[in-house]
Design a protein around this motif. Structure first.
Motif, PDB file in Angstrom:
ATOM      1  N   HIS A  21       9.442   7.182  -0.231  1.00 37.31           N
ATOM      2  CA  HIS A  21       8.157   5.772  -0.591  1.00 37.31           C
ATOM      3  C   HIS A  21       7.869   5.202   1.219  1.00 37.31           C
ATOM      4  O   HIS A  21       8.620   5.138   1.922  1.00 37.31           O
ATOM      5  CB  HIS A  21       9.948   5.347  -0.830  1.00 37.31           C
ATOM      6  CG  HIS A  21      10.106   3.414  -0.509  1.00 37.31           C
ATOM      7  ND1 HIS A  21      10.557   2.482  -0.344  1.00 37.31           N
ATOM      8  CD2 HIS A  21       8.213   3.258  -0.890  1.00 37.31           C
ATOM      9  CE1 HIS A  21       9.611   1.255  -0.246  1.00 37.31           C
ATOM     10  NE2 HIS A  21       8.560   1.308  -0.156  1.00 37.31           N
ATOM     11  N   LEU A  22       6.830   5.180   1.617  1.00 38.99           N
ATOM     12  CA  LEU A  22       6.262   5.440   2.396  1.00 38.99           C
ATOM     13  C   LEU A  22       6.501   3.179   2.976  1.00 38.99           C
ATOM     14  O   LEU A  22       5.130   2.831   2.259  1.00 38.99           O
ATOM     15  CB  LEU A  22       4.713   5.418   2.975  1.00 38.99           C
ATOM     16  CG  LEU A  22       4.188   4.870   3.814  1.00 38.99           C
ATOM     17  CD1 LEU A  22       4.819   5.247   5.776  1.00 38.99           C
ATOM     18  CD2 LEU A  22       2.612   5.184   3.435  1.00 38.99           C
ATOM     19  N   ASN A  23       7.620   2.782   3.319  1.00 41.98           N
ATOM     20  CA  ASN A  23       7.038   1.672   3.271  1.00 41.98           C
ATOM     21  C   ASN A  23       7.116   0.626   4.263  1.00 41.98           C
ATOM     22  O   ASN A  23       7.525   0.605   5.444  1.00 41.98           O
ATOM     23  CB  ASN A  23       9.498   1.328   3.295  1.00 41.98           C
ATOM     24  CG  ASN A  23       9.888   0.058   3.100  1.00 41.98           C
ATOM     25  OD1 ASN A  23       9.075  -0.875   2.998  1.00 41.98           O
ATOM     26  ND2 ASN A  23      10.891  -0.177   2.863  1.00 41.98           N
ATOM     27  N   HIS A  24       6.366   0.008   4.380  1.00 44.44           N
ATOM     28  CA  HIS A  24       5.680  -0.890   4.863  1.00 44.44           C
ATOM     29  C   HIS A  24       6.359  -2.197   5.205  1.00 44.44           C
ATOM     30  O   HIS A  24       5.882  -2.569   6.347  1.00 44.44           O
ATOM     31  CB  HIS A  24       3.977  -1.202   5.022  1.00 44.44           C
ATOM     32  CG  HIS A  24       3.161   0.117   4.508  1.00 44.44           C
ATOM     33  ND1 HIS A  24       2.355   1.016   5.322  1.00 44.44           N
ATOM     34  CD2 HIS A  24       2.118   0.459   3.041  1.00 44.44           C
ATOM     35  CE1 HIS A  24       1.337   1.935   5.217  1.00 44.44           C
ATOM     36  NE2 HIS A  24       2.006   1.367   3.636  1.00 44.44           N
ATOM     37  N   ARG A  53       8.680  20.703  -7.907  1.00 45.53           N
ATOM     38  CA  ARG A  53       8.564  21.524  -7.660  1.00 45.53           C
ATOM     39  C   ARG A  53       8.020  20.202  -6.452  1.00 45.53           C
ATOM     40  O   ARG A  53       6.174  20.776  -6.471  1.00 45.53           O
ATOM     41  CB  ARG A  53       7.768  22.443  -7.939  1.00 45.53           C
ATOM     42  CG  ARG A  53       8.887  23.669  -8.223  1.00 45.53           C
ATOM     43  CD  ARG A  53       9.798  23.992  -6.833  1.00 45.53           C
ATOM     44  NE  ARG A  53       9.559  24.454  -5.793  1.00 45.53           N
ATOM     45  CZ  ARG A  53       9.850  24.468  -4.542  1.00 45.53           C
ATOM     46  NH1 ARG A  53      11.162  24.234  -4.031  1.00 45.53           N
ATOM     47  NH2 ARG A  53       9.649  24.884  -3.545  1.00 45.53           N
ATOM     48  N   CYS A  54       7.597  18.879  -7.550  1.00 42.73           N
ATOM     49  CA  CYS A  54       6.378  18.002  -6.657  1.00 42.73           C
ATOM     50  C   CYS A  54       7.014  17.480  -5.871  1.00 42.73           C
ATOM     51  O   CYS A  54       8.192  16.980  -5.997  1.00 42.73           O
ATOM     52  CB  CYS A  54       6.399  17.189  -8.338  1.00 42.73           C
ATOM     53  SG  CYS A  54       5.130  18.548  -9.038  1.00 42.73           S
ATOM     54  N   ILE A  55       5.881  16.758  -4.874  1.00 34.29           N
ATOM     55  CA  ILE A  55       6.787  15.346  -3.929  1.00 34.29           C
ATOM     56  C   ILE A  55       5.487  14.802  -4.141  1.00 34.29           C
ATOM     57  O   ILE A  55       5.069  14.561  -3.904  1.00 34.29           O
ATOM     58  CB  ILE A  55       7.231  15.868  -2.228  1.00 34.29           C
ATOM     59  CG1 ILE A  55       8.294  17.292  -2.078  1.00 34.29           C
ATOM     60  CG2 ILE A  55       7.400  14.508  -1.717  1.00 34.29           C
ATOM     61  CD1 ILE A  55       7.564  17.531  -0.830  1.00 34.29           C
ATOM     62  N   VAL A  56       6.521  13.106  -4.318  1.00 33.13           N
ATOM     63  CA  VAL A  56       5.384  12.194  -4.246  1.00 33.13           C
ATOM     64  C   VAL A  56       5.516  10.957  -3.522  1.00 33.13           C
ATOM     65  O   VAL A  56       6.484  10.948  -2.803  1.00 33.13           O
ATOM     66  CB  VAL A  56       6.252  11.242  -5.936  1.00 33.13           C
ATOM     67  CG1 VAL A  56       4.851   9.616  -5.842  1.00 33.13           C
ATOM     68  CG2 VAL A  56       6.061  11.697  -6.878  1.00 33.13           C
ATOM     69  N   ILE A  57       4.309  10.747  -2.992  1.00 30.41           N
ATOM     70  CA  ILE A  57       4.475  10.284  -1.793  1.00 30.41           C
ATOM     71  C   ILE A  57       3.371   8.603  -2.677  1.00 30.41           C
ATOM     72  O   ILE A  57       2.417   8.901  -2.762  1.00 30.41           O
ATOM     73  CB  ILE A  57       3.557  10.823  -0.105  1.00 30.41           C
ATOM     74  CG1 ILE A  57       4.495  11.280  -0.196  1.00 30.41           C
ATOM     75  CG2 ILE A  57       3.642   9.582   0.432  1.00 30.41           C
ATOM     76  CD1 ILE A  57       3.613  13.052  -0.432  1.00 30.41           C
ATOM     77  N   ASP A  58       4.311   7.328  -2.245  1.00 29.10           N
ATOM     78  CA  ASP A  58       3.635   6.291  -2.314  1.00 29.10           C
ATOM     79  C   ASP A  58       4.543   5.298  -1.587  1.00 29.10           C
ATOM     80  O   ASP A  58       5.201   5.074  -1.521  1.00 29.10           O
ATOM     81  CB  ASP A  58       3.797   6.329  -4.009  1.00 29.10           C
ATOM     82  CG  ASP A  58       3.320   5.577  -5.431  1.00 29.10           C
ATOM     83  OD1 ASP A  58       3.215   4.112  -4.759  1.00 29.10           O
ATOM     84  OD2 ASP A  58       2.435   5.807  -6.242  1.00 29.10           O
ATOM     85  N   ASP A  59       3.642   3.654  -1.706  1.00 28.74           N
ATOM     86  CA  ASP A  59       3.855   3.171  -0.797  1.00 28.74           C
ATOM     87  C   ASP A  59       4.489   1.604  -1.937  1.00 28.74           C
ATOM     88  O   ASP A  59       5.221   0.728  -1.425  1.00 28.74           O
ATOM     89  CB  ASP A  59       3.401   1.992   0.005  1.00 28.74           C
ATOM     90  CG  ASP A  59       1.953   1.464  -0.961  1.00 28.74           C
ATOM     91  OD1 ASP A  59       1.575   0.490  -0.392  1.00 28.74           O
ATOM     92  OD2 ASP A  59       1.917   2.241  -1.626  1.00 28.74           O
ATOM     93  N   ALA A  60       4.156   1.723  -3.286  1.00 28.22           N
ATOM     94  CA  ALA A  60       4.358   0.731  -3.768  1.00 28.22           C
ATOM     95  C   ALA A  60       5.708   0.592  -4.699  1.00 28.22           C
ATOM     96  O   ALA A  60       6.077   2.028  -5.318  1.00 28.22           O
ATOM     97  CB  ALA A  60       3.061   0.455  -4.795  1.00 28.22           C
ATOM     98  N   ALA A  61       6.486   0.032  -5.285  1.00 31.33           N
ATOM     99  CA  ALA A  61       7.293   0.276  -6.450  1.00 31.33           C
ATOM    100  C   ALA A  61       7.136   0.810  -7.676  1.00 31.33           C
ATOM    101  O   ALA A  61       8.247   1.345  -8.177  1.00 31.33           O
ATOM    102  CB  ALA A  61       8.177  -1.254  -6.356  1.00 31.33           C
TER     103      ALA A  61
END
Length: 229
Positions: free
Chosen positions: A193-196, A170-178
């Motif tokens: 994945h916030l892929n910049h 029931r969790c969503i992780v939002i992360d930019d790094a590998a």
């Protein structure tokens, strides 16, 4: 705390901090590119961006020591203290939120939220204060330095989820790094994945890739709809 959340309840959103909520990575890269050579460890800002984003500072130093030379005895504490002092000054003077993130957080106001970071709690608080994002998280801050576990170990996200009262599913992780994406997937959580850098990086299988924070509310809505269905 109970983790018995109904399928229709909002997902708990677990946000990384540096590079996800706030645009601090280039500041950290520049600080590290300046201070590490002062201690005899060759390093550049670009090297941080290419190879070490999101990695624990001590791990970076250890890898550089293996490549070049060991620090003098007791030098690490001086190095880390100097890096933290310079970084905090840069953050308070220059830090901004990731473009589109303040508006995205407003749109996601019905979801419980937490910040889950490999950085020290003091740095997390400085980042949120400097960008005025703190009110979105109601003090739900989880630092690897406090919990003594660092991404890519999934335990950091798992401990945060347990403290928030949500099962991993029931969790969503939002992360930019590998390292953060890897940790979220290993924790059996949904991952965005916030892929910049889409031309240089690919989103791992199992994660949802977006390129701008403005895409985040729609991505979370799709995950929520799929879970209910």
């Amino acid at each position: 705390m109970s983790t018995d959340k109904s399928p229709s309840s909002p997902f708990c959103l677990l946000f990384d901090c540096d590079g996800t909520l706030v645009d601090s990575e280039i500041l950290l890269a520049e600080v590290m590119g300046a201070i590490l050579p002062e201690f005899g460890l060759p390093f550049s800002a670009q090297q941080y961006m290419d190879e070490f984003r999101g990695v624990r500072f001590q791990t970076i130093v250890q890898m550089l020591e293996n490549r070049f030379q060991a620090l003098e005895e007791d030098a690490f504490s001086q190095l880390e203290a100097g890096m933290r002092t310079r970084m905090e000054a840069r953050m308070r003077a220059e830090l901004i939120a990731i473009p589109g993130m303040p508006a995205a957080l407003e749109q996601l106001s019905n979801h419980p939220k937490a910040v889950v970071s490999n950085g020290p709690e003091r740095k997390i608080r400085c980042a949120l204060e400097s960008t005025q994002l703190g009110h979105h998280f109601a003090g739900n801050l989880f630092s690897a330095y406090t919990l003594n576990v660092w991404k890519p170990d999934p335990e950091l996200y798992l401990k945060a989820a347990a403290a928030m009262g949500f099962a991993p599913q029931r969790c969503i992780v939002i992360d930019d790094a590998a390292v953060g994406v890897e940790a979220g997937l290993a924790a059996d959580m949904h991952v965005i994945h916030l892929n910049h850098f889409p031309n240089e990086e690919s989103t791992p299988e199992g994660a949802v890739g977006i390129h701008h924070a403005s895409e985040l509310p729609a991505a979370i809505s799709r995950l929520s709809t799929a879970a209910i269905a």
